[in-house]
Write an enzyme that holds these catalytic residues in place. Sequence first.
Site, PDB file in Angstrom:
ATOM      1  N   SER A  82      -6.282   9.002  -9.528  1.00 30.02           N
ATOM      2  CA  SER A  82      -5.002   9.365  -7.896  1.00 30.02           C
ATOM      3  C   SER A  82      -4.257   8.942  -8.704  1.00 30.02           C
ATOM      4  CB  SER A  82      -5.665   8.446  -6.855  1.00 30.02           C
ATOM      5  OG  SER A  82      -5.922   7.267  -7.112  1.00 30.02           O
ATOM      6  N   CYS A  83      -2.480  10.002  -8.318  1.00 31.85           N
ATOM      7  CA  CYS A  83      -1.647   9.421  -7.830  1.00 31.85           C
ATOM      8  C   CYS A  83      -0.312  10.097  -7.127  1.00 31.85           C
ATOM      9  CB  CYS A  83      -1.009  10.032  -9.610  1.00 31.85           C
ATOM     10  SG  CYS A  83      -1.130   9.875 -10.842  1.00 31.85           S
ATOM     11  N   ASP A  84       0.508   8.953  -7.197  1.00 28.47           N
ATOM     12  CA  ASP A  84       1.437   9.537  -6.285  1.00 28.47           C
ATOM     13  C   ASP A  84       2.710  10.030  -6.732  1.00 28.47           C
ATOM     14  OD1 ASP A  84      -0.139   9.152  -2.803  1.00 28.47           O
ATOM     15  OD2 ASP A  84      -0.768   7.736  -4.511  1.00 28.47           O
TER      16      ASP A  84
END
Length: 419
Positions: free
Chosen positions: A7-9
């Site tokens: 996951s990343c943002d």
Amino acid sequence: MAEPPMSCDCFVSLPPGSRDDHVIFGKNSDRPRDEVQEVAHYPAASHPPGSMLECTYIQIPQVEQTHAVVLSKPAWMWGAEMGANDQGVCIGNEAVWTRETVASGEALLGMDFVRLGLERGDSAWAALTVITGLLEQYGQGGPCREDPEPFSYHNTFLLVDRKEAWVLETAGKLWVAQRVTEGVKNISNQLTIGAEVSAEHPELRSVAQAEGWWDGEGEFNFSQVFSPENPPARMELAKQRYKGGTELLRQHDGSVTAEVMISILRDKPSGICMNSGGFCTTGSMVSILPRDCSLPCVHFFTATPDPSRSVFKPFVFSDGATPVPRVVSPQFGPDDPVRKQPRFQSRVDRRHDLYKAHQVALSSMETNSDEGLAIYEILMDLESQCLSEISAMLNGEIPGEELGGLFFDCVDTEIKFYQ
């Protein structure tokens, strides 16, 4: 096997979302806990006609001229999670899964596309056309982590320059893009482009219709048409993180600065600052892109895990930029497990000097709360000084060309302090 929590943002604020006449970019890279992320600077270069470029898994023709880039990248791969070039372009990517099957063979990684876009694109749109052209030609695929257990995904990208931002979302070789010219925007591990499409693959809708995903008559909503019917748990969990990021941006809409973006990347309740099971935020980046082209862009990198306990250090492109080998990982050449077939049969120590020193400091913070608090306060003071210098430079109080060695100085100071 449990679903790997990849996951990343990514975030962007364009005026009037920003307090000043600046575009602000930010990204947290959430990766396997023991993966080392290095920060590497590659100068602009000329290449002989007909030369080939070795990416993470495949070779492609090299272009004759590449831009200078600074990259935050998993040390084992050629590509990058996020970075910037000397033309004022920033790119970050995210993992997604779609109705299109993830190809099993080796191709270009999403992280390779990030680096290729930065090396070859002089604007966000130009970088997008580089990525989509290579995507259509070579496809995307290959192992996305340093592990013999196969794990691959499709990618979304946030591409930003001094004027605008583009969200690029992909499904196999297909793609769709949305232009953002003002306000705030974030992306996470899910498709976000609906009916507001600014550009697309010429066969996108015909493929969707042929597969029975769209009837060809109603409104074409990309995220609805291409999101998987049974999404991985990671995509479902990302919805809450995406909402949390959107809310944090909304709270600061009209007043976003580099300091605000750093605070968002450090936010633990939303899950944006990740520390969960075998995964954590392994690297973070925030950039200031002034609309005034006479002012330099400034790119802050941690080069260490957990932004809530790391220092954001500023990098400014200049002709005299000082090399910073202490945030670059060791090289293993043809003996690297990523280069040998079959791949990833062993592990090597990729820790760079700052990573090692930071690990020791984190251990002290966890075992001695008083000492840990003192360390943390001094680190935040160091960061605050850097932010003040950058503010003074952007306000015209000190010349920007004197900041070519600032990243080196900050890394050097941080390591000395840990020692």
